[in-house]
Design an enzyme around this catalytic site. Structure first.
Site, PDB file in Angstrom:
ATOM      1  N   GLY A  10       0.775  -1.209  -0.041  1.00 31.21           N
ATOM      2  CA  GLY A  10       0.108  -0.010  -0.034  1.00 31.21           C
ATOM      3  C   GLY A  10       0.930   1.445   0.050  1.00 31.21           C
ATOM      4  N   MET A  12       1.183   3.749   2.218  1.00 32.92           N
ATOM      5  CA  MET A  12       1.943   3.669   3.472  1.00 32.92           C
ATOM      6  C   MET A  12       2.942   2.638   3.468  1.00 32.92           C
ATOM      7  SD  MET A  12       2.083   5.872   6.113  1.00 32.92           S
ATOM      8  CE  MET A  12       3.844   5.846   6.778  1.00 32.92           C
ATOM      9  N   GLY A  97       0.615   1.790  13.974  1.00 34.98           N
ATOM     10  CA  GLY A  97       0.047   2.953  13.492  1.00 34.98           C
ATOM     11  C   GLY A  97      -1.323   2.826  13.053  1.00 34.98           C
ATOM     12  N   THR A  99      -5.168   2.654  13.095  1.00 37.95           N
ATOM     13  CA  THR A  99      -6.219   3.390  13.800  1.00 37.95           C
ATOM     14  C   THR A  99      -7.592   2.841  13.725  1.00 37.95           C
ATOM     15  OG1 THR A  99      -6.670   5.157  12.112  1.00 37.95           O
ATOM     16  CG2 THR A  99      -4.999   5.633  13.594  1.00 37.95           C
ATOM     17  N   HIS A 154      -9.050  14.903   6.517  1.00 38.39           N
ATOM     18  CA  HIS A 154      -8.535  13.863   5.849  1.00 38.39           C
ATOM     19  C   HIS A 154      -8.992  13.650   4.518  1.00 38.39           C
ATOM     20  CE1 HIS A 154      -6.887  13.015   9.786  1.00 38.39           C
ATOM     21  NE2 HIS A 154      -5.867  12.319   9.290  1.00 38.39           N
ATOM     22  N   HIS A 155      -8.106  12.797   3.579  1.00 38.93           N
ATOM     23  CA  HIS A 155      -8.486  12.649   2.285  1.00 38.93           C
ATOM     24  C   HIS A 155      -9.821  11.825   1.983  1.00 38.93           C
ATOM     25  CE1 HIS A 155      -7.040   8.454   3.247  1.00 38.93           C
ATOM     26  NE2 HIS A 155      -5.990   9.044   3.831  1.00 38.93           N
ATOM     27  N   LYS A 158     -10.430   7.941   3.702  1.00 39.72           N
ATOM     28  CA  LYS A 158     -10.112   7.530   4.894  1.00 39.72           C
ATOM     29  C   LYS A 158     -11.582   6.756   5.422  1.00 39.72           C
ATOM     30  CE  LYS A 158      -8.225   8.927   9.431  1.00 39.72           C
ATOM     31  NZ  LYS A 158      -7.463   7.656   9.615  1.00 39.72           N
TER      32      LYS A 158
END
Length: 265
Positions: A10, A12, A97, A99, A154-155, A158
């Protein structure tokens, strides 16, 4: 230090691979993708847009946790809970990380931290963690006479709201006041809501475009307003913080840590 990445294909994940590869004293210890992905077996460096690293992408998180010194995880709540159990079994550093975790998924991480060092943070950036510390201090200093509102954007892709970072800022503000966020959070307002309840911490959410992450905490009092904010223009800041967390956690005993621990805040 061999650092692996679950979900390495991905956006990230690719940034994490690049950051690990460019960090002194680190090497890419592996990367995984979902079973059936057409990138299985390809070189993880090529997938990340780098030169070949001699490490193939696999679909075996068990092997990744067993063979790496640390694994970085920005995946999904359910997957992260499973990965935490693997970290506990192998005693591998787990940097989380992800969420949007529910209570059961968070409990899985807490249990795993009895057996492995786990660094969990809703946001890995240095700036956001400094902001979180400041928000707690300001909330403690100003007290309940100032209303607290948290705005995040955010984009469009999300999927969780409010963001994990916004909730982290809310927990910091609540801690500064000696309150429980669950008891004072106002996460939705619509229609005839009545006057604002004193002590509430409000959240507002915006979604659109390709916004990496904007967060603004407003302390509104009578005749004055204090605003503390952070804007991220690149996801690379999260990769930098995650790798720093992995390096720090390697020397720590089992336990659940935050980026504030990593940064000495």
């Amino acid at each position: 230090m061999r650092v692996g990445v679950v979900g390495c294909t991905g956006r990230m994940g690719r940034m994490l691979i690049a950051q690990i590869a460019s960090t002194p004293d680190c090497s890419v210890g592996g990367g995984t993708a979902r079973a059936g992905s057409d990138v299985i077996g390809r070189d993880v460096g090529l997938v990340a847009g780098l030169e070949p690293l001699g490490v193939p992408v696999s679909d075996d998180p068990v092997g990744l946790f067993a063979g790496a010194d640390a694994v970085i995880d920005f995946t999904t709540p359910a997957a992260t809970a499973r990965h935490a159990a693997l970290a506990a079994q192998a005693g591998t550093v787990h940097v989380v990380g992800t969420t949007g975790l529910g209570a059961a998924e968070q409990e899985a991480i807490v249990r795993a931290a009895h057996h492995a060092p786990i660094v969990q943070a809703p946001n890995m950036s240095l700036g956001v963690n400094l902001l979180t510390a400041l928000v707690e201090q300001v909330a403690r200093t100003l007290g309940p006479d100032f209303d607290i509102e948290i705005l995040e954007m955010h984009h469009r892709r999300k999927v969780d709201a409010p963001s994990g970072t916004a909730l982290g800022l809310g927990r910091a503000a609540a801690a500064g006041r000696g309150a429980d966020l669950d008891a004072v959070a106002a996460r939705a307002r619509d229609g005839h809501t009545g006057a604002r309840r004193q002590g509430d911490i409000g959240f507002a959410v915006l979604r659109g475009g390709d916004v990496v992450g904007d967060h603004l905490v407003t302390f509104a009092g009578e005749g004055e307003r204090i605003e503390l904010g952070h804007r991220a223009s690149s996801r690379a800041i999260y990769a930098v913080g995650a790798v720093r967390a992995a390096l720090w956690a390697r020397t720590q005993p089992p336990g659940l840590y935050s980026m504030r621990d990593v940064l000495g805040l």
